[in-house]
Design a protein around this motif. Structure first.
Motif, PDB file in Angstrom:
ATOM      1  N   ILE A   4       0.886  -1.162   0.000  1.00  0.00           N
ATOM      2  CA  ILE A   4       0.000   0.000   0.000  1.00  0.00           C
ATOM      3  C   ILE A   4       0.923   1.210   0.000  1.00  0.00           C
ATOM      4  O   ILE A   4       1.926   1.233   0.731  1.00  0.00           O
ATOM      5  CB  ILE A   4      -0.900   0.047   1.257  1.00  0.00           C
ATOM      6  CG1 ILE A   4      -1.891  -1.118   1.244  1.00  0.00           C
ATOM      7  CG2 ILE A   4      -1.650   1.381   1.344  1.00  0.00           C
ATOM      8  CD1 ILE A   4      -2.823  -1.138   2.455  1.00  0.00           C
ATOM      9  N   THR A   5       0.609   2.201  -0.830  1.00  0.00           N
ATOM     10  CA  THR A   5       1.415   3.417  -0.833  1.00  0.00           C
ATOM     11  C   THR A   5       0.864   4.382   0.216  1.00  0.00           C
ATOM     12  O   THR A   5      -0.305   4.767   0.180  1.00  0.00           O
ATOM     13  CB  THR A   5       1.421   4.058  -2.238  1.00  0.00           C
ATOM     14  OG1 THR A   5       1.903   3.078  -3.172  1.00  0.00           O
ATOM     15  CG2 THR A   5       2.333   5.271  -2.289  1.00  0.00           C
ATOM     16  N   GLY A   9       4.090   8.651  -0.044  1.00  0.00           N
ATOM     17  CA  GLY A   9       4.676   8.020  -1.229  1.00  0.00           C
ATOM     18  C   GLY A   9       5.495   6.771  -0.936  1.00  0.00           C
ATOM     19  O   GLY A   9       5.959   6.090  -1.852  1.00  0.00           O
ATOM     20  N   VAL A  10       5.655   6.439   0.358  1.00  0.00           N
ATOM     21  CA  VAL A  10       6.432   5.246   0.733  1.00  0.00           C
ATOM     22  C   VAL A  10       5.528   4.016   0.674  1.00  0.00           C
ATOM     23  O   VAL A  10       4.364   4.079   1.086  1.00  0.00           O
ATOM     24  CB  VAL A  10       6.997   5.421   2.172  1.00  0.00           C
ATOM     25  CG1 VAL A  10       7.598   4.125   2.691  1.00  0.00           C
ATOM     26  CG2 VAL A  10       8.014   6.552   2.219  1.00  0.00           C
ATOM     27  N   PRO A 167       0.947  12.238  10.191  1.00  0.00           N
ATOM     28  CA  PRO A 167       1.042  10.803  10.480  1.00  0.00           C
ATOM     29  C   PRO A 167       0.472  10.001   9.313  1.00  0.00           C
ATOM     30  O   PRO A 167      -0.576  10.375   8.772  1.00  0.00           O
ATOM     31  CB  PRO A 167       0.172  10.624  11.734  1.00  0.00           C
ATOM     32  CG  PRO A 167      -0.734  11.802  11.762  1.00  0.00           C
ATOM     33  CD  PRO A 167      -0.025  12.927  11.066  1.00  0.00           C
ATOM     34  N   VAL A 168       1.152   8.928   8.931  1.00  0.00           N
ATOM     35  CA  VAL A 168       0.684   8.144   7.778  1.00  0.00           C
ATOM     36  C   VAL A 168       0.102   6.796   8.181  1.00  0.00           C
ATOM     37  O   VAL A 168      -0.483   6.103   7.353  1.00  0.00           O
ATOM     38  CB  VAL A 168       1.804   7.948   6.726  1.00  0.00           C
ATOM     39  CG1 VAL A 168       2.142   9.269   6.042  1.00  0.00           C
ATOM     40  CG2 VAL A 168       3.060   7.335   7.338  1.00  0.00           C
ATOM     41  N   VAL A 169       0.279   6.412   9.458  1.00  0.00           N
ATOM     42  CA  VAL A 169      -0.226   5.121   9.944  1.00  0.00           C
ATOM     43  C   VAL A 169      -0.771   5.299  11.359  1.00  0.00           C
ATOM     44  O   VAL A 169      -0.230   6.075  12.140  1.00  0.00           O
ATOM     45  CB  VAL A 169       0.920   4.060   9.976  1.00  0.00           C
ATOM     46  CG1 VAL A 169       0.512   2.817  10.775  1.00  0.00           C
ATOM     47  CG2 VAL A 169       1.357   3.649   8.578  1.00  0.00           C
ATOM     48  N   ASN A 170      -1.861   4.582  11.678  1.00  0.00           N
ATOM     49  CA  ASN A 170      -2.289   4.425  13.074  1.00  0.00           C
ATOM     50  C   ASN A 170      -2.410   2.924  13.300  1.00  0.00           C
ATOM     51  O   ASN A 170      -3.241   2.263  12.671  1.00  0.00           O
ATOM     52  CB  ASN A 170      -3.630   5.116  13.327  1.00  0.00           C
ATOM     53  CG  ASN A 170      -4.037   5.109  14.810  1.00  0.00           C
ATOM     54  OD1 ASN A 170      -3.218   4.823  15.688  1.00  0.00           O
ATOM     55  ND2 ASN A 170      -5.292   5.430  15.078  1.00  0.00           N
ATOM     56  N   GLN A 171      -1.560   2.389  14.175  1.00  0.00           N
ATOM     57  CA  GLN A 171      -1.605   0.951  14.468  1.00  0.00           C
ATOM     58  C   GLN A 171      -2.561   0.736  15.636  1.00  0.00           C
ATOM     59  O   GLN A 171      -2.337   1.275  16.719  1.00  0.00           O
ATOM     60  CB  GLN A 171      -0.206   0.430  14.815  1.00  0.00           C
ATOM     61  CG  GLN A 171      -0.201  -1.077  14.989  1.00  0.00           C
ATOM     62  CD  GLN A 171       1.163  -1.638  15.359  1.00  0.00           C
ATOM     63  OE1 GLN A 171       1.363  -2.156  16.455  1.00  0.00           O
ATOM     64  NE2 GLN A 171       2.122  -1.537  14.454  1.00  0.00           N
ATOM     65  N   ILE A 172      -3.608  -0.020  15.388  1.00  0.00           N
ATOM     66  CA  ILE A 172      -4.674  -0.179  16.395  1.00  0.00           C
ATOM     67  C   ILE A 172      -5.110  -1.634  16.481  1.00  0.00           C
ATOM     68  O   ILE A 172      -4.850  -2.421  15.566  1.00  0.00           O
ATOM     69  CB  ILE A 172      -5.910   0.672  16.005  1.00  0.00           C
ATOM     70  CG1 ILE A 172      -6.320   0.341  14.556  1.00  0.00           C
ATOM     71  CG2 ILE A 172      -5.622   2.150  16.183  1.00  0.00           C
ATOM     72  CD1 ILE A 172      -7.683   0.838  14.181  1.00  0.00           C
ATOM     73  N   THR A 188      -9.164   5.873   6.965  1.00  0.00           N
ATOM     74  CA  THR A 188      -9.183   5.715   5.515  1.00  0.00           C
ATOM     75  C   THR A 188      -9.571   7.039   4.850  1.00  0.00           C
ATOM     76  O   THR A 188      -8.963   7.433   3.852  1.00  0.00           O
ATOM     77  CB  THR A 188     -10.177   4.595   5.131  1.00  0.00           C
ATOM     78  OG1 THR A 188      -9.809   3.425   5.881  1.00  0.00           O
ATOM     79  CG2 THR A 188     -10.124   4.264   3.656  1.00  0.00           C
ATOM     80  N   SER A 189     -10.525   7.750   5.448  1.00  0.00           N
ATOM     81  CA  SER A 189     -10.981   9.014   4.859  1.00  0.00           C
ATOM     82  C   SER A 189      -9.888  10.088   4.931  1.00  0.00           C
ATOM     83  O   SER A 189      -9.899  11.039   4.153  1.00  0.00           O
ATOM     84  CB  SER A 189     -12.252   9.505   5.555  1.00  0.00           C
ATOM     85  OG  SER A 189     -11.924  10.061   6.821  1.00  0.00           O
ATOM     86  N   LYS A 190      -8.965   9.950   5.861  1.00  0.00           N
ATOM     87  CA  LYS A 190      -7.881  10.937   6.020  1.00  0.00           C
ATOM     88  C   LYS A 190      -6.574  10.473   5.384  1.00  0.00           C
ATOM     89  O   LYS A 190      -5.513  11.081   5.595  1.00  0.00           O
ATOM     90  CB  LYS A 190      -7.617  11.223   7.512  1.00  0.00           C
ATOM     91  CG  LYS A 190      -8.810  11.754   8.264  1.00  0.00           C
ATOM     92  CD  LYS A 190      -9.243  13.126   7.752  1.00  0.00           C
ATOM     93  CE  LYS A 190     -10.429  13.650   8.536  1.00  0.00           C
ATOM     94  NZ  LYS A 190     -11.243  14.598   7.803  1.00  0.00           N
ATOM     95  N   ASN A 191      -6.637   9.368   4.654  1.00  0.00           N
ATOM     96  CA  ASN A 191      -5.442   8.817   4.004  1.00  0.00           C
ATOM     97  C   ASN A 191      -4.355   8.442   5.018  1.00  0.00           C
ATOM     98  O   ASN A 191      -3.160   8.631   4.776  1.00  0.00           O
ATOM     99  CB  ASN A 191      -4.906   9.811   2.959  1.00  0.00           C
ATOM    100  CG  ASN A 191      -4.154   9.105   1.850  1.00  0.00           C
ATOM    101  OD1 ASN A 191      -4.119   7.874   1.827  1.00  0.00           O
ATOM    102  ND2 ASN A 191      -3.542   9.861   0.952  1.00  0.00           N
TER     103      ASN A 191
END
Ligand SMILES: NC(=O)c1ccc[n+]([C@@H]2O[C@H](COP(=O)([O-])OP(=O)(O)OC[C@H]3O[C@@H](n4cnc5c(N)ncnc54)[C@H](OP(=O)(O)O)[C@@H]3O)[C@@H](O)[C@H]2O)c1
Length: 269
Positions: A4-5, A9-10, A167-172, A188-191
């Motif tokens: 998943i990008t 962009g990573v 922030p690009v990830v939230n681990q939950i 998901t709505s906030k990318n």
């Protein structure tokens, strides 16, 4: 491996391995450190490249050594670690800086792919200060991506308001006991990519039977169906196993697709 990008962009692999009981006596989270990383070695041999550790797992050093000793080029891995919210790690900018430098040293690497704040930091100033130091490590190239873990929508909104680098990830947690559907929809709505911890945990006997019934139609098992459900909706999963067969099964997710009906049954388990 499917990727998943992220918003920056990573690329992040959609399946990784957890490590929270690796290198510990009796495979227990609070067990004494044993330096036996055969389960991680096995995961790497099986094909896992996203490796999820944390300072509080006490095993960054062994994880780093095992990755290094695999002989596989560093750039093929996606290494995640996490900073605890205790004063000892986030007390001042200098301390945070030292915490991150220690992770780099323990993990025997010039850069960390993803650095997360492990748990919400209640004090707003401390939270901002921690984020700013993480941002400075993105600036100097020693961290590729930054994110959070166990953050609610409100806490994330706070970070999003002051963040220079988002922030690009939230681990939950996400499993049939605690799906966190609303939070996942928000992310998901906030990318912001949701990453599920404990993806195979807290499944009741009844839920397992329902999942196995669905799985039969695809020639799969309950765990594969659960993991497939998550990746099909854009959630990264980091199942952890000490069993080679389970590790193999948990990667065999890319040769089937759940129907809308089956997704609905799982979503409402
Ligand atoms: N950010 C956070 O606050 C947080 C919190 C918890 C965890 N995490 C991260 O998320 C990772 C995953 O979570 P987790 O380790 O708690 O739980 P998990 O991955 O949901 O489940 C692990 C358990 O499931 C079993 N299992 C794995 N694959 C299986 C399969 N195919 N069939 C049957 N059983 C299977 C494992 O036993 P076997 O060893 O026998 O296979 C193990 O007991 C952790 O290792 C850690 O890296 C993060």
């Amino acid at each position: 491996m499917q990727m998943i990008t992220l918003a920056n962009g990573v690329d992040i692999p959609v399946v990784g391995t957890g490590t929270n009981t690796y290198g510990k006596a009796d495979n227990q989270y609070n067990g004494a450190l044993t330096n036996d990383f055969s389960s991680l070695k096995s995961a790497i041999q099986t094909g896992y490249r996203l490796i999820d550790t944390a300072i509080s797992y006490r095993n960054e050093e062994g994880v780093g050594a095992t990755i290094f000793e695999s002989g596989i080029p560093r750039e093929e891995f996606f290494i995640t670690t996490k900073i605890p919210s205790d004063e000892a790690y986030i007390g001042s900018k200098k301390v945070i800086n030292q915490t991150i430098q220690n992770s780099l040293k323990n993990l025997q690497t010039d850069y960390i792919d993803l650095y997360l704040i492990h748990h919400p930091i209640e004090d707003d100033e401390k939270l901002k200060q921690t984020w700013e130091v993480l941002e400075s490590f993105v600036d100097n190239g020693k961290i590729k991506s930054i994110g959070v873990s166990n953050f609610t929508i409100d806490m994330l909104e706070k970070v999003r308001n002051f963040a220079r680098i988002q922030p690009v990830v939230n681990q939950i947690e996400s499993n049939p006991h605690t799906w966190n559907h609303e939070l996942i929809d928000y992310l998901t709505s906030k990318n912001i990519v949701p990453e599920a911890w404990g993806p195979l945990s807290k499944v009741t006997q009844e839920q397992m039977e329902t999942l196995n019934k669905i799985a039969e139609n695809y020639g799969k098992n309950w765990g594969q169906v659960l993991l497939r459900y998550q990746i099909q909706r854009g959630v990264v999963v980091i199942p952890k196993s000490h069993n080679k067969e389970h590790q193999t099964a948990n990667l065999e997710l890319f040769d089937f697709e759940l129907t809308k009906e089956d997704q609905f049954i799982i979503e409402t388990l």
